[in-house]
Every structure is written in C-alpha cells, then in structure tokens.
Design a protein around this motif. Sequence first.
Motif, mmCIF file in Angstrom:
data_model
loop_
_atom_site.group_PDB
_atom_site.id
_atom_site.type_symbol
_atom_site.label_atom_id
_atom_site.label_comp_id
_atom_site.label_asym_id
_atom_site.label_seq_id
_atom_site.Cartn_x
_atom_site.Cartn_y
_atom_site.Cartn_z
ATOM 1 N N ASP A 184 0.836 -1.205 0.000
ATOM 2 C CA ASP A 184 0.000 0.000 0.000
ATOM 3 C C ASP A 184 0.868 1.252 0.000
ATOM 4 O O ASP A 184 1.974 1.245 0.521
ATOM 5 C CB ASP A 184 -0.883 0.035 1.255
ATOM 6 C CG ASP A 184 -2.067 -0.900 1.135
ATOM 7 O OD1 ASP A 184 -2.178 -1.574 0.099
ATOM 8 O OD2 ASP A 184 -2.876 -0.946 2.089
ATOM 9 N N ASP A 190 0.213 3.973 1.620
ATOM 10 C CA ASP A 190 -0.018 4.848 2.775
ATOM 11 C C ASP A 190 0.934 4.584 3.947
ATOM 12 O O ASP A 190 0.670 5.040 5.060
ATOM 13 C CB ASP A 190 -1.474 4.736 3.237
ATOM 14 C CG ASP A 190 -1.858 3.302 3.555
ATOM 15 O OD1 ASP A 190 -0.968 2.446 3.553
ATOM 16 O OD2 ASP A 190 -3.050 3.048 3.788
ATOM 17 N N GLN A 193 1.261 2.068 5.624
ATOM 18 C CA GLN A 193 0.702 1.171 6.645
ATOM 19 C C GLN A 193 1.401 -0.175 6.584
ATOM 20 O O GLN A 193 1.395 -0.928 7.553
ATOM 21 C CB GLN A 193 -0.796 0.971 6.404
ATOM 22 C CG GLN A 193 -1.642 1.819 7.309
ATOM 23 C CD GLN A 193 -3.097 1.477 7.185
ATOM 24 O OE1 GLN A 193 -3.627 1.341 6.083
ATOM 25 N NE2 GLN A 193 -3.755 1.347 8.305
ATOM 26 N N ARG A 240 -2.366 4.569 9.355
ATOM 27 C CA ARG A 240 -2.115 5.259 8.099
ATOM 28 C C ARG A 240 -1.296 6.532 8.340
ATOM 29 O O ARG A 240 -1.540 7.274 9.292
ATOM 30 C CB ARG A 240 -3.486 5.608 7.543
ATOM 31 C CG ARG A 240 -3.522 6.041 6.162
ATOM 32 C CD ARG A 240 -4.981 6.190 5.788
ATOM 33 N NE ARG A 240 -5.252 5.417 4.584
ATOM 34 C CZ ARG A 240 -4.890 5.820 3.388
ATOM 35 N NH1 ARG A 240 -4.269 6.948 3.231
ATOM 36 N NH2 ARG A 240 -5.146 5.069 2.339
HETATM 37 MG MG MG Z 1 -4.375 1.800 4.442
#
Ligand code: MG
Length: 318
Positions: free
Chosen positions: A95, A97, A99, A200
């Motif tokens: 991802d 972000d 994360q 996030r």
């Molecule tokens: Mg996320």
Amino acid sequence: MNKPLLSVIVPSFNEEKNVEPFYFALKEVLEKSNYRWEVIYIDDGSSDSTLPLLQRLSTWHPQVNYISFTRNFGKEAAIVAGFQHAKGDCVVIIDADLQHPVELIADLLTGYEEGYDQVIACRDRKGDGIIRTALSKTYYKLINKIVDVQLEDGAGDFRLLSRRAVDALLIMSEGNRFSKGLFSWIGFEQKVIYYENVSRANGESKWSISKLINYGIDGIISFNMKPLRICFYMGGFILVAALLYILVMFTQIIRTGIDVPGYFTVISAVLFLGGIQLVSLGIIGEYIGRIYNETKRRPHYLVKETNATKGKRYERVQ
Ligand code: MG
Ligand code: UDP
C-alpha cells in the motif's frame, strides 16, 4: 550473474501526501537489497495531485513507472494492472499509505530466497476498533467454514509473489476479483511473516462500512456455491415440516372437525415462507449478476496515461 529483478506494485488512490515519503522510504530499503528493482505505481483515478507527482517522480527516477486509470476502478483492478506490467522475477504488492512497513520487504525477499512462491506479511489488529476487530474475527471464522479456500485474518495484499505465482494469477481472467481468495486458490509454498499493525501516515482509509460488507459478501460468493445449497436445504426442510403439519392438521380435522380461527398460523406461514423465498431469490440473483458481468468480458481497467510497458509474462508469449 545478473541480479534478479524485483517489481513493487503500489496501488494509489488519492495519495498525494504519501507518494513522495513512501517512495523515498522504499528506495532506501531497496537500495540496501541485493536486487535490481522497479516500482509500478497505479494511479486509480485519483482526483488530487497524485498523478502529477508520479509524473515528476518518474522523470527523475528511471525505476518509477506509473499507470494512470481513466477513473477509479478499485484496488483489485490496480493489482491486475501491476501484475500485467511487472517485469520482475518476483513481485511485491504494497500500500502507498505507509501502513505496510517497507522494511519488511527485506524479510519477504529472504523468504523468496528460501524458495517460497508466496511470502505473506500478516498484520495483527492492534489499533483497530473493538467492534471492527470482533466482526472481522467472527467473519473469518465463519467464512473458513463455508468457502473452499483458506482465508486468514490480517493476511491482505501485502505479500511477495514469485514469477510463477504471478503468471498463475494472470491466467485467471475473471472480472470480479477477490484477491484474498485467488491468492489462496493458486496454492504454492507459502510462508507467513507477522508484523504489528501501523496506522495510516496521511489521508483517510477508503473503506467504509458498506464497502466492507460488500467485500464480505464477495468473499462468500466468489469462491463457492454453498449459499445456493443452503437455500436448497432450507426449502427441503420447510417442505418436510409443512407436510408434517398438514398431516397433523388433517387428522385433527377428521377427529374434531374444522377449527376456523387460524389467522395467526396462516399469516406466520405466509410471512415466513415469503421471507425465505426473497432471501433465496436474492442469493440466486447475486450469482446471476456475476454471470452477467463475466459474460460481458470487459477489461479490468482502462489506461489514461502511462510510461510503463507490458510485463514479463507478455514478453515471453510473443
Ligand atoms: Mg491503508
Ligand atoms: N486504493 C486503490 N483504489 C481504491 C482504494 C484504495 O488503489 O479504490 C489503494 C490506496 O491508495 C492504498 C491501498 O489501496 O494504497 C489501501 O487502501 P486503504 O488504505 O484505503 O485501505 P486500508 O488500509 O484501510 O485497508
């Protein structure tokens, strides 16, 4: 000998705040590794400045490829696009972000070197709401009883796949893609690495409750036909119960005559049966809807702009 090539697929939807921090964090990790690497960003129809940022990044960094969709086609479509354009001997999906801890890629690569075709990074549920955690846990317990593939709580898209595994996933052309199920369906040797959940970095999660519910239904319907069988058993059970009831009523009527007030029985039977029929119709409808969608054979996504060329799988086919 040439170093192996790693492709990193990054689905990005409205991630303007994360594009650059993510890239530099990733770069630092990858440069320490023993691999050549490329990054494939998929701009999933973002309405913010994700695309211009990616364009700028790619002019300065030759390892950066981007594919920009004409609209938001969803993360599953973005992953397919990534697979189709990946040239690597292995592929990591991550991802944008932050994360998914980028440092974990080193461990994923170790797993790959040990010979695993899928190395899965599995998160715990620290920091998630209590209700969401409980719901997810029950869901996975239930779903694993129903579906034919094994689905694990916390094991998402963050994983490394070997070239063989990616090619296997690309053969499956279904339009409605439930990645979790597909990853499990292809099999291969798997290794799981656990990591602590991170929040996030910037922006907001795109998962609303209704999206999660739909995702849950997809999970059940995409991988088996048991809901249809449940309708069948339910129908059978009610039929037998109704026959017994008729038999009891009939003998009673013969013995004591007709007892007129039966309003409650009639109304409950009508409502109960009506409910079951509607639910069954809904389940059948879900499947028919899917058949309808699959028969149209539409592409998974449309590209507005890209600097990426087709991936390794297509080079070999030509
Ligand atoms: Mg996320
Ligand atoms: N994403 C995407 N298309 C979408 C929704 C999300 O490409 O329609 C990307 C998003 O940019 C992020 C990743 O998928 O990189 C995970 O999304 P998100 O963080 O919203 O999900 P969560 O981490 O909350 O499960």
